[in-house]
Design a protein around this motif. Structure first.
Motif, mmCIF file in Angstrom:
data_model
loop_
_atom_site.group_PDB
_atom_site.id
_atom_site.type_symbol
_atom_site.label_atom_id
_atom_site.label_comp_id
_atom_site.label_asym_id
_atom_site.label_seq_id
_atom_site.Cartn_x
_atom_site.Cartn_y
_atom_site.Cartn_z
ATOM 1 N N GLU A 259 36.298 52.314 35.718
ATOM 2 C CA GLU A 259 35.579 51.174 36.294
ATOM 3 C C GLU A 259 34.110 51.146 35.908
ATOM 4 N N THR A 260 33.559 52.283 35.531
ATOM 5 C CA THR A 260 32.196 52.233 34.993
ATOM 6 C C THR A 260 32.178 51.461 33.676
ATOM 7 N N ILE A 261 33.270 51.592 32.907
ATOM 8 C CA ILE A 261 33.411 50.817 31.668
ATOM 9 C C ILE A 261 33.626 49.344 32.001
ATOM 10 N N HIS A 262 34.453 49.089 33.008
ATOM 11 C CA HIS A 262 34.833 47.715 33.334
ATOM 12 C C HIS A 262 33.655 46.889 33.849
ATOM 13 N N THR A 263 32.769 47.520 34.593
ATOM 14 C CA THR A 263 31.602 46.764 35.068
ATOM 15 C C THR A 263 30.755 46.295 33.880
ATOM 16 N N SER A 264 30.712 47.124 32.847
ATOM 17 C CA SER A 264 30.001 46.724 31.630
ATOM 18 C C SER A 264 30.727 45.567 30.949
ATOM 19 N N TYR A 265 32.058 45.646 30.891
ATOM 20 C CA TYR A 265 32.835 44.532 30.328
ATOM 21 C C TYR A 265 32.535 43.242 31.081
ATOM 22 N N GLY A 266 32.573 43.331 32.419
ATOM 23 C CA GLY A 266 32.363 42.134 33.233
ATOM 24 C C GLY A 266 31.016 41.492 32.973
ATOM 25 N N LYS A 267 29.970 42.313 32.984
ATOM 26 C CA LYS A 267 28.618 41.789 32.763
ATOM 27 C C LYS A 267 28.484 41.216 31.359
ATOM 28 N N THR A 268 28.961 41.955 30.372
ATOM 29 C CA THR A 268 28.828 41.534 28.966
ATOM 30 C C THR A 268 29.527 40.205 28.701
ATOM 31 N N TRP A 269 30.783 40.089 29.147
ATOM 32 C CA TRP A 269 31.570 38.924 28.762
ATOM 33 C C TRP A 269 31.342 37.721 29.662
ATOM 34 N N LEU A 270 30.949 37.961 30.915
ATOM 35 C CA LEU A 270 30.522 36.823 31.732
ATOM 36 C C LEU A 270 29.259 36.212 31.145
ATOM 37 N N SER A 271 28.332 37.068 30.748
ATOM 38 C CA SER A 271 27.087 36.583 30.146
ATOM 39 C C SER A 271 27.373 35.827 28.846
#
Length: 432
Positions: free
Chosen positions: A366-378
């Motif tokens: 989930e530390t990876i996933h939070t980065s995915y979320g921020k990156t791809w939402l942006s």
């Protein structure tokens, strides 16, 4: 008088450019396969398939990524991947995603597409040069092994689906499959040769995944999978209650599997391959978390028919812009990640090595996933001409959507889920 020269030694059939043309075709096929499998996940009712197919498509994505990078190496400095003469084949792969049922789609994947890819890879290695094209050899040999296992998995699943499918629906699936097989043969399948330029493959719109999370009746079908979802006074619990709550929560990350599949498919064309590659890993990770909880519950002696499988988080995005499905994953990842460290410590004190182990790996994911979320939402906001730093607003909307869904819980649903939790507590005490 001509200058003498040494005879040439024949090793590989393909020169650099020819190799790039073939590998590019393979990449495009893997891409379509990843997107199609992901898009079908919400519409597949079977838990075992929902939690196995993500691994298969993630492995396909790994192969696709290796193919893509190899093409760039061979075509350096160009980084253009045009469809070109492969368009009929890609159109076919896109069209079969619009299958009349999950059964029909999986039949095409298992009996046409993946076997053809496996054989094409094998044919390529027979003609290529292991010295000149050594990097391709390494990942393509692995891809052949993986495709072989994929076909075995799917062929084990198809009879199960057939046993639960009405005769009329089976007939439709089989008829449709035969039709696709005919078109497939006209195109020439997936091979080392350029696809035939056939007519009759109609251009289709992008596939839209189901907004209803289809489930089998093997588990207890509910919207809300634990009382504290809709009753803030219900304790999270300690001891075996915490163990059960955590396992049920992990198992119910099936909503995240379905959501991740939905958004991979929905934004594949908009955000491109790097997004697809990350989303495939995200999807695979969520399926692993789901299996973690299920396997713990089974190891403690619980039967499938005793376990609740909810839908409320997936349901909360129904009818909404798919950006909120991406935001929903980001919202729950960022919301719960801080609690997992405490859970890990609690399970260590209980000497529950299995729950501690699962939560520890979940936290890392989930530390990876939070980065995915921020990156791809942006990235998605930027594509839409909006402020890419406003991704937190999307997350706030997701929180609101969940709260509104929770308000729709009925007294009957509250009574039902309380009863399920109570029976699980009683059984756990007996097992103790």
């Amino acid at each position: 008088m001509s200058v003498p020269y040494l005879p040439g030694v024949h090793r590989g059939k393909y020169m650099r450019y020819d190799t790039a043309v073939i590998l590019k075709r393979f990449y495009l096929c893997e891409r379509m396969l990843v997107v199609g499998q992901a898009g079908w996940l919400p519409g597949i009712p079977y838990f075992d398939i929902k939690t196995t197919l993500p691994k298969l498509l993630w492995e396909d994505a790994m192969t696709g990524h290796a193919l893509r990078e190899r093409v760039f190496e061979l075509r350096f400095p160009s980084r253009i991947l045009e469809t070109g003469e492969d368009q009929p084949l890609i159109d076919f792969l896109k069209s079969v995603t619009h299958a009349p049922s999950a059964l029909a789609y999986l039949m095409v994947v298992s009996r046409l597409i993946k076997p053809a890819m496996k054989e094409a890879y094998r044919s390529y290695l027979d003609l290529a040069d292991e010295i000149g094209d050594g990097p391709t050899y390494r990942f393509m040999e692995l891809a052949i092994e993986e495709k072989t296992k994929h076909i075995e998995h799917l062929e084990n699943f198809i009879p199960i689906i057939l046993d639960h499918t009405p005769e009329a629906e089976r007939s439709v699936a089989e008829q449709w499959f035969n039709q696709q097989k005919n078109v497939w043969e006209q195109v020439g399948g997936i091979s080392l040769e350029t696809p035939y330029q056939v007519e009759g493959i109609q251009a289709v719109e992008a596939f839209v995944p189901s907004e209803i999370a289809v489930r089998e009746d093997r588990f207890i079908p509910v919207r809300f999978y634990w009382p504290d979802n809709i009753d803030a006074t219900f304790p999270y619990g300690s001891g075996f209650q915490l163990q059960l709550r955590s396992a049920v929560s992990h198992m119910n990350e099936v909503w995240a599997v379905e959501n991740a599949g939905f958004i991979l498919c929905a934004f594949a064309d908009t955000l491109g391959w790097d997004y697809i590659y990350d989303a495939a890993r995200w999807l695979y990770d969520e399926s692993r978390h789901c299996r973690m909880g299920y396997e713990r519950l089974k190891s403690w002696g619980f039967e499938d028919a005793e376990l609740p499988l909810g839908t409320y988080i997936f349901d909360s995005c129904r009818g909404q812009d798919p950006i909120y499905r991406l935001g929903m994953l980001f919202y729950f990842e960022s919301k719960n990640i801080g609690k997992k460290i405490d859970r890990i410590k609690n399970f260590e004190k209980m000497n529950d090595r299995m729950s501690q182990h699962d939560m520890d790996f979940d936290w890392a994911d989930e530390t990876i996933h939070t980065s995915y979320g921020k990156t791809w939402l942006s990235a998605l906001l930027k594509k839409r001409g909006l402020d890419p730093d406003d991704y937190t607003k999307t997350r706030d909307v997701c929180e609101s959507l969940v709260k509104e869904t929770l308000k729709t819980a009925t007294p009957e649903e509250m009574e039902q889920i309380r009863g399920i939790a109570h029976r699980m507590y009683v059984k756990a005490e007996q097992l103790l």
